[in-house]
Design an enzyme around this catalytic site. Structure first.
Site, PDB file in Angstrom:
ATOM      1  N   ARG A 181      -3.421  -1.986   4.869  1.00 63.41           N
ATOM      2  CA  ARG A 181      -3.473  -3.428   4.577  1.00 63.41           C
ATOM      3  C   ARG A 181      -3.215  -3.740   3.106  1.00 63.41           C
ATOM      4  O   ARG A 181      -3.870  -4.591   2.512  1.00 63.41           O
ATOM      5  CB  ARG A 181      -4.812  -4.034   5.037  1.00 63.41           C
ATOM      6  CG  ARG A 181      -5.115  -3.836   6.512  1.00 63.41           C
ATOM      7  CD  ARG A 181      -4.054  -4.475   7.398  1.00 63.41           C
ATOM      8  NE  ARG A 181      -4.290  -4.185   8.812  1.00 63.41           N
ATOM      9  CZ  ARG A 181      -3.599  -3.300   9.515  1.00 63.41           C
ATOM     10  NH1 ARG A 181      -2.639  -2.598   8.944  1.00 63.41           N
ATOM     11  NH2 ARG A 181      -3.849  -3.108  10.785  1.00 63.41           N
ATOM     12  N   SER A 231      -9.036 -11.821  11.406  1.00 61.71           N
ATOM     13  CA  SER A 231     -10.096 -11.049  10.765  1.00 61.71           C
ATOM     14  C   SER A 231     -10.322 -11.525   9.331  1.00 61.71           C
ATOM     15  O   SER A 231      -9.374 -11.658   8.562  1.00 61.71           O
ATOM     16  CB  SER A 231      -9.743  -9.562  10.755  1.00 61.71           C
ATOM     17  OG  SER A 231      -9.641  -9.061  12.075  1.00 61.71           O
ATOM     18  N   GLU A 306      -9.967  -9.935   3.633  1.00 63.78           N
ATOM     19  CA  GLU A 306      -8.533  -9.909   3.863  1.00 63.78           C
ATOM     20  C   GLU A 306      -7.945 -11.279   3.531  1.00 63.78           C
ATOM     21  O   GLU A 306      -6.804 -11.391   3.082  1.00 63.78           O
ATOM     22  CB  GLU A 306      -8.285  -9.556   5.341  1.00 63.78           C
ATOM     23  CG  GLU A 306      -6.861  -9.374   5.741  1.00 63.78           C
ATOM     24  CD  GLU A 306      -6.754  -8.786   7.143  1.00 63.78           C
ATOM     25  OE1 GLU A 306      -5.784  -9.143   7.827  1.00 63.78           O
ATOM     26  OE2 GLU A 306      -7.614  -7.989   7.546  1.00 63.78           O
TER      27      GLU A 306
END
Length: 326
Positions: A181, A231, A306
């Site tokens: 990520r 998320s 995130e």
């Protein structure tokens, strides 16, 4: 007698000419947000070509006005106070795609599920894991997005685009330094306008079944009926080995379903914050702070976000950093 243009009028006129598309004044950011949260943006523009996008950013480079580049805003929290500058969206006008054998060229504004379906129809495998991700290709590449602990960077050959000042760049796979990520593209604040991939040949029927299976799994696990950004917290491998993923940690902490204002840690999946109607950025940041501090008190691990928060003055930072100051 002609009245002189104000600085904002001149900016809008110049951006209309450079971008090839209309410029919206006082644009409502809520429809652009997956959370349906945010105040107005002073100006909103969507360039109609790669060249127009570079020209737009180069023009703004020396202007004393904040600017931010977005795709589908699937991992963005706009502030309730809006954005006191120019929002540039790399959207559907930049969504061309070309296929040459196993090599695929895609523009950064293409919608990820559309790309995955096209690849499946052509018997090109490797990106099925991203079928349920509601974002643009450019954003997916920058953060090495994906699911099932896979990332789009595995198939990327080359990325092209520009930085926030309109300076063009080109990086091959090695130079992107993909990680879970993340990438150097993200670290350096680069904007993906075009990308080249290489995929494996596969049976289209198999790929279709796999994509259907992934979508069924996502529908059963994740909240889809209420606005959310997916998320909220990143999965940390060290924390995962001891505590589990963020959703489990939040649920174990007794916070699943907890509300703050009109925002809620989803009763279906605790790593999702949903908008129950009228939620504000303040509500979301408060829940992020609550979940993060509570999990840390119980486990010793800090969960990082995130999601990126965009402040009215142009600062872009992980939402947990903004939550600490809210």
């Amino acid at each position: 007698m002609n009245r002189p243009l104000s600085s904002m009028d001149q900016l809008a006129a110049d951006l209309t000419r450079l971008s090839g598309g209309p410029v919206v004044r006082d644009a409502d950011l809520r429809p652009l947000s997956r959370w349906r949260i945010g105040g107005p943006a002073a100006l909103f523009v969507e360039p109609t070509s790669v060249e127009a996008a570079i020209a737009t950013l180069a023009y703004l480079a020396d202007k004393p006005v904040p600017r931010v580049v977005i795709g589908d805003a699937s991992n963005i929290l706009f502030d309730d106070a809006g954005f006191h500058g120019v929002v540039i969206r790399i959207g559907r006008a930049l969504s061309a795609m070309g296929i040459d054998g196993r090599r695929v060229h895609v523009q950064g504004g293409m919608w990820v599920p559309q790309l995955v379906r096209r690849l499946g129809q052509c018997g090109l495998g490797g990106l099925e894991h991203a079928i349920g991700i509601p974002g643009t290709v450019g954003g997916l590449i920058v953060m090495n997005g994906g699911s099932r602990r896979k990332g789009v960077g595995e198939q990327l050959v080359r990325a092209r685009g520009c930085d926030g000042y309109g300076v063009p760049f080109e990086r091959d796979h090695a130079a992107c330094q993909f990680r879970y990520r993340g990438s150097t593209l993200q670290d350096d604040g680069l904007i993906i306008l075009e990308a080249e991939f290489e995929f494996e040949q596969a049976d289209p029927a198999f790929l279709r079944r796999d994509m259907i299976s992934i979508m069924v799994e996502r529908r059963g696990k994740f909240p889809k009926e209420l606005p959310n950004c997916g998320s909220v917290f990143l999965s940390d491998p060290a924390m995962y080995d001891v505590v589990g993923p963020p959703g489990k940690a939040i649920e174990t902490a007794g916070l699943k379903g907890r509300q703050w204002g009109k925002a809620q840690l989803s009763p279906r999946h605790a790593n999702f914050i949903v908008n129950n109607g009228g939620a504000t950025s303040v509500d979301v940041l408060a829940l992020i702070r609550l979940a993060r501090t509570t999990v840390h008190e119980q486990t010793g691990f800090w969960m990082d976000c995130e999601v990126r928060h965009i402040a009215p003055d142009g600062r872009v930072r992980p939402a947990h950093q903004a939550a600490e100051l809210a």
